[in-house]
Design a protein around this motif. Structure first.
Motif, PDB file in Angstrom:
ATOM      1  N   THR A  46       0.816  -1.217   0.000  1.00  0.00           N
ATOM      2  CA  THR A  46       0.000   0.000   0.000  1.00  0.00           C
ATOM      3  C   THR A  46       0.851   1.268   0.000  1.00  0.00           C
ATOM      4  O   THR A  46       0.338   2.366   0.186  1.00  0.00           O
ATOM      5  N   ASN A  47       2.149   1.113  -0.191  1.00  0.00           N
ATOM      6  CA  ASN A  47       3.100   2.228  -0.227  1.00  0.00           C
ATOM      7  C   ASN A  47       3.205   2.997   1.092  1.00  0.00           C
ATOM      8  O   ASN A  47       3.606   4.152   1.101  1.00  0.00           O
ATOM      9  N   ASN A  48       2.814   2.364   2.191  1.00  0.00           N
ATOM     10  CA  ASN A  48       3.012   2.969   3.502  1.00  0.00           C
ATOM     11  C   ASN A  48       4.407   2.677   4.040  1.00  0.00           C
ATOM     12  O   ASN A  48       4.829   3.282   5.019  1.00  0.00           O
ATOM     13  N   LEU A  49       5.097   1.755   3.393  1.00  0.00           N
ATOM     14  CA  LEU A  49       6.464   1.401   3.747  1.00  0.00           C
ATOM     15  C   LEU A  49       7.230   1.249   2.443  1.00  0.00           C
ATOM     16  O   LEU A  49       6.768   0.581   1.522  1.00  0.00           O
ATOM     17  N   SER A  50       8.360   1.890   2.340  1.00  0.00           N
ATOM     18  CA  SER A  50       9.135   1.845   1.106  1.00  0.00           C
ATOM     19  C   SER A  50      10.124   0.686   1.124  1.00  0.00           C
ATOM     20  O   SER A  50      10.839   0.499   2.100  1.00  0.00           O
ATOM     21  N   PRO A  51      10.200  -0.060   0.030  1.00  0.00           N
ATOM     22  CA  PRO A  51      11.207  -1.102  -0.064  1.00  0.00           C
ATOM     23  C   PRO A  51      12.543  -0.575  -0.590  1.00  0.00           C
ATOM     24  O   PRO A  51      13.473  -1.333  -0.811  1.00  0.00           O
ATOM     25  N   GLN A  52      12.632   0.740  -0.790  1.00  0.00           N
ATOM     26  CA  GLN A  52      13.856   1.324  -1.325  1.00  0.00           C
ATOM     27  C   GLN A  52      14.926   1.438  -0.250  1.00  0.00           C
ATOM     28  O   GLN A  52      14.642   1.827   0.883  1.00  0.00           O
ATOM     29  N   ARG A  53      16.136   1.121  -0.629  1.00  0.00           N
ATOM     30  CA  ARG A  53      17.262   1.206   0.293  1.00  0.00           C
ATOM     31  C   ARG A  53      17.471   2.639   0.762  1.00  0.00           C
ATOM     32  O   ARG A  53      17.305   3.580   0.002  1.00  0.00           O
ATOM     33  N   PHE A  54      17.795   2.794   2.028  1.00  0.00           N
ATOM     34  CA  PHE A  54      18.087   4.080   2.678  1.00  0.00           C
ATOM     35  C   PHE A  54      16.872   5.014   2.727  1.00  0.00           C
ATOM     36  O   PHE A  54      17.020   6.209   2.888  1.00  0.00           O
ATOM     37  N   SER A  55      15.670   4.492   2.571  1.00  0.00           N
ATOM     38  CA  SER A  55      14.487   5.346   2.601  1.00  0.00           C
ATOM     39  C   SER A  55      13.993   5.610   4.021  1.00  0.00           C
ATOM     40  O   SER A  55      13.248   6.558   4.249  1.00  0.00           O
TER      41      SER A  55
END
Length: 65
Positions: A46-55
Motif C-alpha cells: 500500500t506504499n506505507n512502507l518503502s522497499p527502497q534502500r536508505f528510505s
C-alpha cells in the motif's frame, strides 16, 4: 554482502527476510511472527512502507532536515 548488493535486489532481500522471520526459531519463534510479517508486506503493497534502500528516516533524523 547485503550492503554491496544491487539496489534492484532490495525487494527480494526484504521478501526473503520476511519469510525467514515468519519461520525462524520453530516453537521459539517471534510472537505472532506470521501476522507481523504480513503487516509489513501489506505496508509495502500500500506504499506505507518503502522497499527502497536508505528510505527509512527515524523521527530523530527527520527533526534535523
Amino acid at each position: 554482502q547485503v550492503a554491496q548488493s544491487s539496489i534492484d535486489n532490495e525487494a527480494l532481500i526484504i521478501q526473503n527476510y520476511l519469510t525467514l522471520r515468519e519461520t525462524f526459531g520453530g516453537t521459539s519463534a517471534m510472537t505472532k511472527s506470521r501476522e507481523r510479517a504480513e503487516l509489513a508486506r501489506q505496508a509495502i503493497a500500500t506504499n506505507n512502507l518503502s522497499p527502497q534502500r536508505f528510505s527509512f528516516r527515524s523521527n530523530r533524523q527527520s527533526r534535523f532536515i
